[in-house]
Design a protein around this motif. Structure first.
Motif, PDB file in Angstrom:
ATOM      1  N   VAL A  26       0.853  -1.189   0.000  1.00 58.16           N
ATOM      2  CA  VAL A  26       0.000   0.000   0.000  1.00 58.16           C
ATOM      3  C   VAL A  26       0.887   1.236   0.000  1.00 58.16           C
ATOM      4  O   VAL A  26       1.611   1.500   0.967  1.00 58.16           O
ATOM      5  CB  VAL A  26      -0.936   0.004   1.224  1.00 58.16           C
ATOM      6  N   LEU A  27       0.842   1.985  -1.103  1.00 57.62           N
ATOM      7  CA  LEU A  27       1.643   3.202  -1.231  1.00 57.62           C
ATOM      8  C   LEU A  27       0.834   4.467  -1.004  1.00 57.62           C
ATOM      9  O   LEU A  27       1.413   5.554  -0.879  1.00 57.62           O
ATOM     10  CB  LEU A  27       2.296   3.270  -2.617  1.00 57.62           C
ATOM     11  N   ALA A  28      -0.498   4.354  -0.973  1.00 57.90           N
ATOM     12  CA  ALA A  28      -1.362   5.520  -0.790  1.00 57.90           C
ATOM     13  C   ALA A  28      -2.670   5.064  -0.167  1.00 57.90           C
ATOM     14  O   ALA A  28      -3.034   3.884  -0.239  1.00 57.90           O
ATOM     15  CB  ALA A  28      -1.628   6.203  -2.136  1.00 57.90           C
ATOM     16  N   ASP A  29      -3.396   5.996   0.449  1.00 59.31           N
ATOM     17  CA  ASP A  29      -4.628   5.653   1.157  1.00 59.31           C
ATOM     18  C   ASP A  29      -5.641   4.953   0.265  1.00 59.31           C
ATOM     19  O   ASP A  29      -6.350   4.045   0.704  1.00 59.31           O
ATOM     20  CB  ASP A  29      -5.264   6.915   1.747  1.00 59.31           C
ATOM     21  N   ASN A  30      -5.718   5.354  -0.997  1.00 60.69           N
ATOM     22  CA  ASN A  30      -6.722   4.786  -1.884  1.00 60.69           C
ATOM     23  C   ASN A  30      -6.432   3.325  -2.241  1.00 60.69           C
ATOM     24  O   ASN A  30      -7.263   2.646  -2.827  1.00 60.69           O
ATOM     25  CB  ASN A  30      -6.832   5.611  -3.176  1.00 60.69           C
ATOM     26  N   GLN A  31      -5.248   2.827  -1.877  1.00 63.52           N
ATOM     27  CA  GLN A  31      -4.890   1.443  -2.183  1.00 63.52           C
ATOM     28  C   GLN A  31      -5.169   0.475  -1.033  1.00 63.52           C
ATOM     29  O   GLN A  31      -5.123  -0.747  -1.223  1.00 63.52           O
ATOM     30  CB  GLN A  31      -3.403   1.362  -2.557  1.00 63.52           C
ATOM     31  N   ALA A  32      -5.459   1.015   0.149  1.00 66.41           N
ATOM     32  CA  ALA A  32      -5.611   0.152   1.326  1.00 66.41           C
ATOM     33  C   ALA A  32      -6.758  -0.835   1.158  1.00 66.41           C
ATOM     34  O   ALA A  32      -6.637  -2.023   1.484  1.00 66.41           O
ATOM     35  CB  ALA A  32      -5.812   1.001   2.575  1.00 66.41           C
ATOM     36  N   GLY A  33      -7.894  -0.369   0.651  1.00 60.43           N
ATOM     37  CA  GLY A  33      -9.042  -1.246   0.473  1.00 60.43           C
ATOM     38  C   GLY A  33      -8.789  -2.344  -0.540  1.00 60.43           C
ATOM     39  O   GLY A  33      -9.274  -3.477  -0.377  1.00 60.43           O
ATOM     40  N   ILE A  34      -8.043  -2.037  -1.597  1.00 61.18           N
ATOM     41  CA  ILE A  34      -7.716  -3.049  -2.601  1.00 61.18           C
ATOM     42  C   ILE A  34      -6.873  -4.152  -1.973  1.00 61.18           C
ATOM     43  O   ILE A  34      -7.155  -5.348  -2.133  1.00 61.18           O
ATOM     44  CB  ILE A  34      -6.971  -2.419  -3.789  1.00 61.18           C
ATOM     45  N   ALA A  35      -5.827  -3.765  -1.235  1.00 60.92           N
ATOM     46  CA  ALA A  35      -4.952  -4.755  -0.614  1.00 60.92           C
ATOM     47  C   ALA A  35      -5.720  -5.642   0.363  1.00 60.92           C
ATOM     48  O   ALA A  35      -5.582  -6.876   0.350  1.00 60.92           O
ATOM     49  CB  ALA A  35      -3.797  -4.049   0.096  1.00 60.92           C
ATOM     50  N   GLN A  36      -6.559  -5.029   1.183  1.00 62.64           N
ATOM     51  CA  GLN A  36      -7.333  -5.802   2.156  1.00 62.64           C
ATOM     52  C   GLN A  36      -8.326  -6.727   1.461  1.00 62.64           C
ATOM     53  O   GLN A  36      -8.493  -7.885   1.844  1.00 62.64           O
ATOM     54  CB  GLN A  36      -8.060  -4.849   3.098  1.00 62.64           C
ATOM     55  N   GLY A  37      -9.000  -6.197   0.430  1.00 59.65           N
ATOM     56  CA  GLY A  37      -9.997  -6.990  -0.276  1.00 59.65           C
ATOM     57  C   GLY A  37      -9.396  -8.173  -1.003  1.00 59.65           C
ATOM     58  O   GLY A  37      -9.953  -9.281  -0.990  1.00 59.65           O
ATOM     59  N   LEU A  38      -8.245  -7.974  -1.643  1.00 58.81           N
ATOM     60  CA  LEU A  38      -7.605  -9.066  -2.376  1.00 58.81           C
ATOM     61  C   LEU A  38      -7.098 -10.141  -1.428  1.00 58.81           C
ATOM     62  O   LEU A  38      -7.184 -11.331  -1.732  1.00 58.81           O
ATOM     63  CB  LEU A  38      -6.463  -8.527  -3.235  1.00 58.81           C
ATOM     64  N   GLN A  39      -6.576  -9.727  -0.285  1.00 57.79           N
ATOM     65  CA  GLN A  39      -6.130 -10.737   0.671  1.00 57.79           C
ATOM     66  C   GLN A  39      -7.316 -11.521   1.216  1.00 57.79           C
ATOM     67  O   GLN A  39      -7.260 -12.752   1.338  1.00 57.79           O
ATOM     68  CB  GLN A  39      -5.366 -10.075   1.825  1.00 57.79           C
ATOM     69  N   ALA A  40      -8.423 -10.822   1.527  1.00 56.60           N
ATOM     70  CA  ALA A  40      -9.606 -11.501   2.055  1.00 56.60           C
ATOM     71  C   ALA A  40     -10.166 -12.486   1.036  1.00 56.60           C
ATOM     72  O   ALA A  40     -10.692 -13.548   1.396  1.00 56.60           O
ATOM     73  CB  ALA A  40     -10.664 -10.482   2.448  1.00 56.60           C
ATOM     74  N   ALA A  41     -10.053 -12.140  -0.256  1.00 55.14           N
ATOM     75  CA  ALA A  41     -10.540 -13.007  -1.322  1.00 55.14           C
ATOM     76  C   ALA A  41      -9.541 -14.098  -1.702  1.00 55.14           C
ATOM     77  O   ALA A  41      -9.821 -14.894  -2.600  1.00 55.14           O
ATOM     78  CB  ALA A  41     -10.873 -12.173  -2.560  1.00 55.14           C
ATOM     79  N   GLN A  42      -8.406 -14.121  -1.036  1.00 58.52           N
ATOM     80  CA  GLN A  42      -7.341 -15.091  -1.313  1.00 58.52           C
ATOM     81  C   GLN A  42      -6.875 -15.020  -2.763  1.00 58.52           C
ATOM     82  O   GLN A  42      -6.549 -16.030  -3.384  1.00 58.52           O
ATOM     83  CB  GLN A  42      -7.791 -16.505  -0.955  1.00 58.52           C
ATOM     84  N   ALA A  43      -6.850 -13.772  -3.286  1.00 57.07           N
ATOM     85  CA  ALA A  43      -6.402 -13.552  -4.650  1.00 57.07           C
ATOM     86  C   ALA A  43      -5.026 -12.901  -4.706  1.00 57.07           C
ATOM     87  O   ALA A  43      -4.443 -12.776  -5.778  1.00 57.07           O
ATOM     88  CB  ALA A  43      -7.407 -12.668  -5.393  1.00 57.07           C
ATOM     89  N   ALA A  44      -4.516 -12.465  -3.567  1.00 56.42           N
ATOM     90  CA  ALA A  44      -3.202 -11.841  -3.487  1.00 56.42           C
ATOM     91  C   ALA A  44      -2.779 -11.815  -2.029  1.00 56.42           C
ATOM     92  O   ALA A  44      -3.578 -12.066  -1.123  1.00 56.42           O
ATOM     93  CB  ALA A  44      -3.231 -10.416  -4.059  1.00 56.42           C
ATOM     94  N   VAL A  45      -1.521 -11.483  -1.813  1.00 57.10           N
ATOM     95  CA  VAL A  45      -0.978 -11.318  -0.470  1.00 57.10           C
ATOM     96  C   VAL A  45      -0.774  -9.830  -0.214  1.00 57.10           C
ATOM     97  O   VAL A  45      -0.152  -9.131  -1.031  1.00 57.10           O
ATOM     98  CB  VAL A  45       0.372 -12.053  -0.334  1.00 57.10           C
TER      99      VAL A  45
END
Length: 347
Positions: A271-290
């Motif tokens: 996460v490099l910026a605030d607008n990316q936090a939700g993407i990182a959390q969502g992808l991890q929750a979906a087991q699509a990324a770390v």
């Protein structure tokens, strides 16, 4: 009859990166595929990025450094001169007042949003391509429409032509792609390289894609030379081919995630910026990324420790790849254009 024209208001610079322009380029290319015209208006500092816009068959109108109060009438002037049918806004400065000014002038507006950061939206459509965006209420009323979720990911057409097979030929070493956006103003790439240098055994190859607006190119080249021949710096990359090469990727939690997911490349995102936090959390929750969390929370050693479990676990990487590929099908831009033209988006 004159073809319908799309006008896109988006900027790119070393500070804000190139993501707003690049994802809108995918939308412009889908619009042009319908036999229509597309133009960009804004401030794009990179010669390479302006050239890329023009090579895609789109016009580009440069704006000077002005306040939003001046920006709005200049954008409206461009809209009217081109006789455009839609105006796309992609960028955080375009606040509620800016949107309202466009609507009051009779402009059809599509706002590209990332994390519902405004109290009020004035648009005919809001597009949020991010995972979990379906939960947001943009308050557009009965005449407005929200296009939410990975179904509408804006993917440029070059990705559709190069896609990984399920059974990939493996090299002797793990192939690791590092790509942290078009600008990376804080030079997080340098920390990632320091982290990789700490890993032992060093049985992997690294390609670092440096974006067109990155101000740290010379420093990264010197750093790579000091690390040895396991690191390669790549400028002006053909991103689909670089992703096809990779077994694993470290990336910012922005639009590049969707490209990697479509290509089936397992990824870890920072996460490099605030607008990316939700993407990182969502992808991890979906087991699509770390998710590696926020970049500022890491030094080289902590980042290296976070990477070890995934670099050492090919089965986990394979599961990530399969899950990710099922979430992005590459037809999002065509769906958005269909909605803008009043057609069914069931593509």
């Amino acid at each position: 009859m004159k073809p319908e024209t799309l006008l896109i208001r988006a900027d790119a610079s070393p500070l804000i990166g190139a993501g707003h322009v690049m994802r809108c380029l995918a939308l412009a290319q889908a619009w042009r595929k319908e036999g229509r015209q597309a133009h960009f208006v804004g401030r794009v500092d990179s010669d390479a990025l302006r050239q890329r816009i023009q090579e895609a068959g789109c016009g580009f109108i440069a704006l000077g450094e002005v306040s939003l109060a001046v920006d709005l009438p200049e954008t409206l002037t461009c809209f009217r001169r081109l006789e455009a049918s839609w105006l796309v806004l992609d960028g955080y400065p375009f606040d509620s007042a800016y949107q309202l000014g466009l609507k009051q002038a009779g402009v059809r507006v599509l706002v590209v949003d990332d994390y519902h950061h405004l109290a009020q939206y004035h648009a005919d459509m809001v597009l949020n391509q991010n995972i979990g965006a379906e939960a947001f209420d943009y308050g557009l009323g009965p005449q407005g429409r929200t296009l939410a979720g990975c179904r509408y990911v804006l993917l440029r057409p070059e990705f559709s032509n190069v896609r990984l097979d399920d059974m990939r030929a493996k090299g002797a070493h793990l192939r690791l792609l590092v790509t942290l956006g078009g600008a990376d103003p804080e030079n997080v790439t340098a920390i990632v390289l320091d982290a990789l240098a700490l890993l032992q055994p060093r049985d992997f190859q690294v390609r670092v894609v440096v974006g067109p607006a990155n101000p740290h190119v010379d420093r990264l080249r010197r750093q790579a030379e000091g690390l040895g021949d396991f690191v390669e710096i790549v400028l002006g990359a053909d991103m689909p081919l670089e992703m096809q090469w990779a077994d694993f990727a470290i990336t910012a939690a922005g639009s590049t995630c969707w490209e990697l997911m479509f290509m089936g490349v397992p990824l870890a995102c920072l996460v490099l910026a605030d607008n990316q936090a939700g993407i990182a959390q969502g992808l991890q929750a979906a087991q699509a990324a770390v998710s590696l969390g926020r970049a500022e929370g890491h030094d080289a050693r902590s980042l290296a420790e976070s990477l070890v479990p995934f670099l050492a676990d090919p089965e986990k990487r394979h599961r990530l790849s399969l899950r990710a590929r099922g979430m992005v099908d590459g037809r999002g831009a065509s769906r958005v254009v269909a909605c803008m033209l009043g057609r069914n988006d069931e593509l």
